[in-house]
Scaffold this motif. Structure first.
Motif, PDB file in Angstrom:
ATOM      1  N   VAL A   1     -84.737  43.969  42.299  1.00  9.84           N
ATOM      2  CA  VAL A   1     -85.546  44.820  43.184  1.00  9.84           C
ATOM      3  C   VAL A   1     -85.592  46.228  42.598  1.00  9.84           C
ATOM      4  N   PRO A   2     -86.784  46.784  42.329  1.00 11.46           N
ATOM      5  CA  PRO A   2     -86.859  48.140  41.773  1.00 11.46           C
ATOM      6  C   PRO A   2     -86.679  49.199  42.855  1.00 11.46           C
ATOM      7  N   SER A   3     -85.463  49.311  43.352  1.00  8.04           N
ATOM      8  CA  SER A   3     -85.139  50.222  44.444  1.00  8.04           C
ATOM      9  C   SER A   3     -83.984  51.128  44.023  1.00  8.04           C
ATOM     10  N   VAL A   4     -84.128  52.426  44.282  1.00  6.65           N
ATOM     11  CA  VAL A   4     -83.072  53.372  43.943  1.00  6.65           C
ATOM     12  C   VAL A   4     -81.782  53.013  44.664  1.00  6.65           C
ATOM     13  N   ASP A   5     -81.871  52.692  45.945  1.00  3.61           N
ATOM     14  CA  ASP A   5     -80.670  52.361  46.714  1.00  3.61           C
ATOM     15  C   ASP A   5     -79.982  51.112  46.178  1.00  3.61           C
ATOM     16  N   VAL A   6     -80.788  50.110  45.799  1.00  2.00           N
ATOM     17  CA  VAL A   6     -80.199  48.870  45.280  1.00  2.00           C
ATOM     18  C   VAL A   6     -79.504  49.124  43.945  1.00  2.00           C
ATOM     19  N   VAL A   7     -80.118  49.926  43.087  1.00  2.00           N
ATOM     20  CA  VAL A   7     -79.490  50.254  41.799  1.00  2.00           C
ATOM     21  C   VAL A   7     -78.185  51.004  42.029  1.00  2.00           C
ATOM     22  N   THR A   8     -78.203  51.965  42.934  1.00  2.00           N
ATOM     23  CA  THR A   8     -77.004  52.759  43.196  1.00  2.00           C
ATOM     24  C   THR A   8     -75.888  51.905  43.783  1.00  2.00           C
TER      25      THR A   8
END
Length: 408
Positions: free
Chosen positions: A261-268
């Motif tokens: 998922v290209p999501s900032v929260d998911v990456v963090t």
């Protein structure tokens, strides 16, 4: 030879046309396309039009054939390739050409080389990069789903872990480790689960997240735990603390994390979940060129966490994917949720997010509207065929479509 094809002229400007193919050159091959499958990359391509890095500068006057996950049969072989390839052979193409001086790829860049067509010319770039691959599977749809599987194969091989006591790396998933697939119930996610469970390097625990109970239930039905790997399907839609929930699920952090998922929260959150020497693969492809997310560089330095990103597979990944499908190790039919004819390609490509589901499989020589596989009426002939496999797409279903559906 005339071909019917879907071509891109600009942003969201897809047109179904009949055009004349030129005579092939000595370094080209004429081929039929029997199946193609639609990738979210094609949706991004259609949205970006001429702004896409792989399209011609003058797209309006140099339209390209879309589609890059295709399978068919060779019809005519240019003199350069005679003896190596023969008419009648099934083929697939690794579309990620990786040309040294050009971003060109089938389905993005060429006027006559793309999967959404009845007949195509395999450009010299495909041939010279050794990206035409003979395929011996018993279904055409299996060949069309090799390209996404090759992306998963390449992604897993890009992950790495330190060899104890050194800074040398061992490539691939950590055998017997904890693995997490964030947002893993889409078509690529399902292939990622399948390969984690049945590839050479298996985790001991595999956690798959999503925000849809329905999608998680379908994935759990298709891919239960095995004697070597315990699988957990976790709905994170209403949790106030995703990190705490996912740590609690396995009792620790994770050695391999695949972010779908290209999501900032998911990456963090994924960064926070890495064990020492853990590896995160940012597999999702963002449309935003300025996609940034905070990660913990203290852990990078002291805990040796590391990050990779992969975009597509290579030729060897494609060959490995072909073997996995040909010998029945991976069941790509599980990811097909919609089937359609060439006439429905433009609308389907442009509306993929709204349509939802998994892979959209095209029979390029046919004219019929898109249908959902598990909603085919049970009293129909196709419904009776699908009932035999619990409404999973099959060779018998494919043969029925090829033999009986209306030609375009």
């Amino acid at each position: 030879m005339k071909t019917k094809t879907v071509r891109l002229y600009g942003k969201k400007d897809l047109r179904l046309e009949t055009i004349e193919l030129p005579q092939i050159k000595d370094d080209e091959i004429l081929a039929s396309v029997v199946t193609d499958s639609i990738c979210m990359s094609s949706w991004k391509l259609a949205n970006q039009g001429g702004d896409h890095k792989k399209t011609p500068d003058d797209l309006a006057n140099q339209p390209i054939m879309i589609g890059h996950e295709f399978c068919g049969e060779i019809i005519e072989v240019g003199s350069k390739w005679q003896g190596e390839f023969s008419p009648g052979e099934k083929y697939v193409v690794q579309a990620n050409l990786q040309l040294p001086d050009s971003p060109n790829c089938p389905g993005y860049s060429y006027p006559y080389t793309g999967g959404d067509a009845t007949y195509i010319i395999l450009d010299k770039d495909v041939m010279n990069q050794n990206c035409l691959i003979k395929y011996q599977g018993d279904t055409f749809f299996g060949g069309s789903l090799l390209e996404p599987l090759s992306c998963v194969v390449g992604g897993y091989e890009a992950n790495f872990h330190l060899i104890e006591g050194s800074y040398h790396h061992e490539m691939g998933l950590k055998i017997g480790g904890n693995m997490l697939i964030m947002g893993g119930t889409g078509p690529m996610g399902l292939l990622a689960i399948d390969y984690a469970l049945h590839g050479d390097r298996k985790p001991a625990k595999l956690v798959v997240t999503d925000m849809s109970t329905e999608r998680l239930a379908r994935a759990a039905k298709l891919y239960p735990s095995t004697p070597e790997t315990e699988v957990f399907y976790v709905n994170v839609s209403e949790t106030p603390d995703q990190v705490a929930l996912l740590r609690e699920t396995v009792g620790s952090g994770y050695d391999d994390v695949i972010v779908m998922v290209p999501s900032v929260d998911v990456v963090t959150d994924s960064s926070k979940l890495l064990n020492a020497d853990g590896c995160m693969n940012f597999f999702a492809g963002p449309q935003n060129k300025d996609f940034f997310a905070p990660v913990n560089f203290y852990d990078v330095h002291y805990s040796f966490t590391h990050y990779v990103g992969t975009s597509g597979g290579n030729v060897e990944d494609m060959r490995k994917a072909a073997k996995l499908v040909e010998n029945g190790t991976i069941h790509v039919e599980n990811i097909v949720t919609h089937v359609l004819g060439l006439n429905a390609v433009a609308e389907t490509t442009l509306n993929q997010p709204e349509i939802g589901g998994g892979k959209k499989l095209i029979y390029t020589h046919k004219d019929f509207e898109r249908f959902i596989v598990d909603q085919v009426a049970p009293e129909t002939e196709l419904g009776k065929i699908l009932a035999k496999t619990d409404y999973i797409w099959s060779k018998e279903a494919e043969d029925f479509v090829i033999e009986t559906f209306k030609a375009i």
